[in-house]
Design an enzyme around this catalytic site. Structure first.
Site, PDB file in Angstrom:
ATOM      1  N   HIS A 121      34.549 -12.669  36.876  1.00 40.50           N
ATOM      2  CA  HIS A 121      33.273 -13.408  36.807  1.00 40.50           C
ATOM      3  C   HIS A 121      33.505 -14.911  36.825  1.00 40.50           C
ATOM      4  CE1 HIS A 121      29.079 -14.075  35.319  1.00 40.50           C
ATOM      5  NE2 HIS A 121      29.635 -15.154  34.793  1.00 40.50           N
ATOM      6  N   GLU A 122      34.382 -15.386  35.943  1.00 34.02           N
ATOM      7  CA  GLU A 122      34.641 -16.836  35.888  1.00 34.02           C
ATOM      8  C   GLU A 122      35.328 -17.325  37.155  1.00 34.02           C
ATOM      9  OE1 GLU A 122      33.103 -18.453  33.758  1.00 34.02           O
ATOM     10  OE2 GLU A 122      32.617 -16.797  32.398  1.00 34.02           O
TER      11      GLU A 122
ATOM     12  N   HIS B  13      32.755 -18.422  39.612  1.00 32.36           N
ATOM     13  CA  HIS B  13      32.337 -19.810  39.369  1.00 32.36           C
ATOM     14  C   HIS B  13      33.396 -20.782  39.891  1.00 32.36           C
ATOM     15  CE1 HIS B  13      28.781 -19.084  36.969  1.00 32.36           C
ATOM     16  NE2 HIS B  13      29.434 -18.365  36.070  1.00 32.36           N
TER      17      HIS B  13
ATOM     18  N   GLU C 138      25.525 -18.596  39.199  1.00 26.69           N
ATOM     19  CA  GLU C 138      25.698 -17.254  38.645  1.00 26.69           C
ATOM     20  C   GLU C 138      25.716 -16.195  39.745  1.00 26.69           C
ATOM     21  OE1 GLU C 138      26.627 -16.404  35.774  1.00 26.69           O
ATOM     22  OE2 GLU C 138      26.396 -18.342  34.764  1.00 26.69           O
TER      23      GLU C 138
END
Length: 511
Positions: free
Chosen positions: A275-276, A279, A305
């Site tokens: 997930h990170e 980003h 997001e």
């Protein structure tokens, strides 16, 4: 020299002055981002509260520059319709972003802003202690003051309709509760309908594999093996450990992501890291020509997001992803995974089950976590919910939305870091990210028909290059609505997420 040439020369002088001021603010923000990362990740506990004052001073000086008389005068010239039309796209976008911030924030007293920054810096430590000791009272006075200040900010910002609209606009420009309420109502209805059918399925995956212990040090090794292969440039970033995962961009060549490791939950670090990384890859792939400008970041928090949720779920939880990576994960954890085939592992990582922790929730129930927080935040800002009542309100809404009640505040109201840094208005960005991501997935599968073939082969560069070309490179040149239209040909449409979830979980649960 003609009159037009004089006008152009005067305009160029103003543009140069504006760019110089914007660059100064951007450079100072880069230093502030580094200090913020250090305070959360590296700083010893005893020094954090003292350093919060330094962060407050620097942040206030940046704030003063952003709403200074010089900035106001330059924006007054550059936002004139005739002059604005003469600007190039990058300068137009930079002026737009600076002007939005200026108009919204110019009335906020610098003393109040400084108090807010110091308060939120210290609130992070209070939140960590409260979470660790399951003691909401430790955090309560900080959160009460944060909510009070955010209410004051809404008055300075100005808004139409619900006061929460002023805070939503900070993270997703133009978004209002009038738009979100029906959007979330429809999504909740379809999600609960699908959840009920899943609960009636006679073909449920087994999650037994995740009841075993996984050495955190080996988890770290796997994450460092995984990251560069999915597109995160380790020469332009780093991975560290923290209480609550986050990503922090210092510049396009220095993007820092964090995760947390739980011995009894291997999924947390794997999918938190992916997930990170979503980003981080976004920030690493912004056109370096935008470096030093205030648009060298994501188009909005919802678009940001979308990139993390896309990589985490639509790529990272796909069957094809694990057909490529599962052997490597088995090699890292042979005792735990040696006898489990990839199809059973795929089904296990996509189990749908109401859970206490948002960041560990499945794709379907995740949005219900966001809706819960959205309703609470609206109540806090309208005054219908008192901060001291949050633990009880939280538990009641958990029962209403997910049918479960957290046994502790650590697993309930204290689980998220966002309120400690003043992020009221942020949570809807996560569900918006899911909505954007599903719409982007629909488009990328049309333009790259072998999308899942590339994933199964580990050819992630093809996918990342598409994302870079269509989304990442532009930074904040386009507004969120402009960007999603540019990428998919239409404004935000919830149908794609509903269809994606229906298709995926019908297969996993053989509905």
């Amino acid at each position: 020299m003609s009159n037009q040439q004089v006008i152009n020369a005067e305009l160029q002088e103003k543009v140069d002055q504006f760019k110089k001021l914007d660059e100064k603010i951007t450079h100072l923000n880069s230093v502030l981002a580094l200090a913020d990362w250090d305070q959360k990740v590296m700083a010893p506990k005893k020094g954090r509260s003292l350093f919060a004052n330094s962060i407050g001073t620097l942040s206030t000086e940046i704030f003063k520059l952003s709403i200074s008389k010089e900035m106001g005068q330059l924006l007054e010239v550059l936002t004139d319709d005739k002059l604005y039309a003469q600007l190039d796209d990058v300068t137009k976008a930079t002026v737009r972003e600076r002007n939005n911030f200026y108009k919204q924030s110019k009335s906020i007293p610098s003393e109040l802003y400084n108090e807010y920054i110091v308060l939120t810096s210290n609130a992070n430590d209070a939140w960590e202690e409260a979470r660790e000791t399951n003691n909401f009272e430790v955090y309560l006075p900080y959160l009460e003051r944060i909510v009070e200040i955010k209410k004051e900010f809404t008055k300075y910002y100005g808004y139409e309709g619900h006061p929460y609209n002023a805070l939503l606009n900070e993270f997703e420009p133009g978004l209002t509760v009038e738009v979100l309420d029906p959007l979330f109502a429809d999504l909740r209805k379809s999600s609960i309908d699908l959840l009920n059918r899943i609960n009636l399925s006679s073909s449920k995956p087994s999650g037994e594999v995740f009841e075993k212990l996984y050495n955190p040090e080996i988890q770290k090794e796997f994450n460092k093996f995984l990251l560069p292969r999915i597109g995160f440039d380790m020469n332009a970033g780093r991975l560290d450990e923290t209480v609550h995962p986050f990503a922090q961009s210092i510049n396009t060549g220095d993007v820092r992501i964090t995760t947390r490791y739980l011995e009894d939950n291997v999924r947390s670090a794997i999918f938190g890291t992916i997930h990170e990384a979503g980003h981080g890859i976004y920030e690493q792939n912004i056109n370096p020509e935008l470096e030093g400008t205030s648009i060298c970041n994501g188009a909005s928090f919802g678009i940001h997001e979308s990139q993390s949720r896309f990589l985490e779920n639509m790529v990272g939880r796909s069957e094809e992803f694990w057909k490529f990576f599962y052997q490597d994960l088995q090699n890292h954890f042979p005792d735990q995974l040696g006898n489990l085939d990839v199809n059973d592992f795929y089904r296990a990582i996509n189990i749908v089950e109401p859970s206490f922790i948002r960041v560990e929730a499945d794709e379907l129930t995740y949005n219900l976590h966001i809706m819960l927080r959205y309703e609470i935040e609206k109540g806090l800002i309208s005054g219908d919910i008192a901060v001291k009542d949050l633990p009880n309100v939280w538990n009641e809404k958990m029962k209403d939305y997910l049918g479960i009640v957290p046994p502790t505040d650590t697993l309930g109201v204290l689980q998220d870091v966002h309120w400690s840094f003043g992020g009221l208005g942020y949570f809807p960005s996560y569900s918006l990210g899911n909505l954007y991501a599903a719409q982007i997935l629909n488009t990328i599968k049309k333009e790259l028909p072998d999308f899942y073939v590339y994933i199964e082969r580990g050819e992630f560069s093809i996918i990342q290059n598409w994302l870079k070309e269509k989304i990442h490179q532009y930074g904040a040149i386009y507004t969120p609505d402009e960007l999603i239209k540019k990428v998919t040909g239409e404004s935000l449409n919830a149908t794609y997420l509903v269809n994606y979830l229906e298709e995926k979980y019908s297969k996993v649960y053989q509905l």
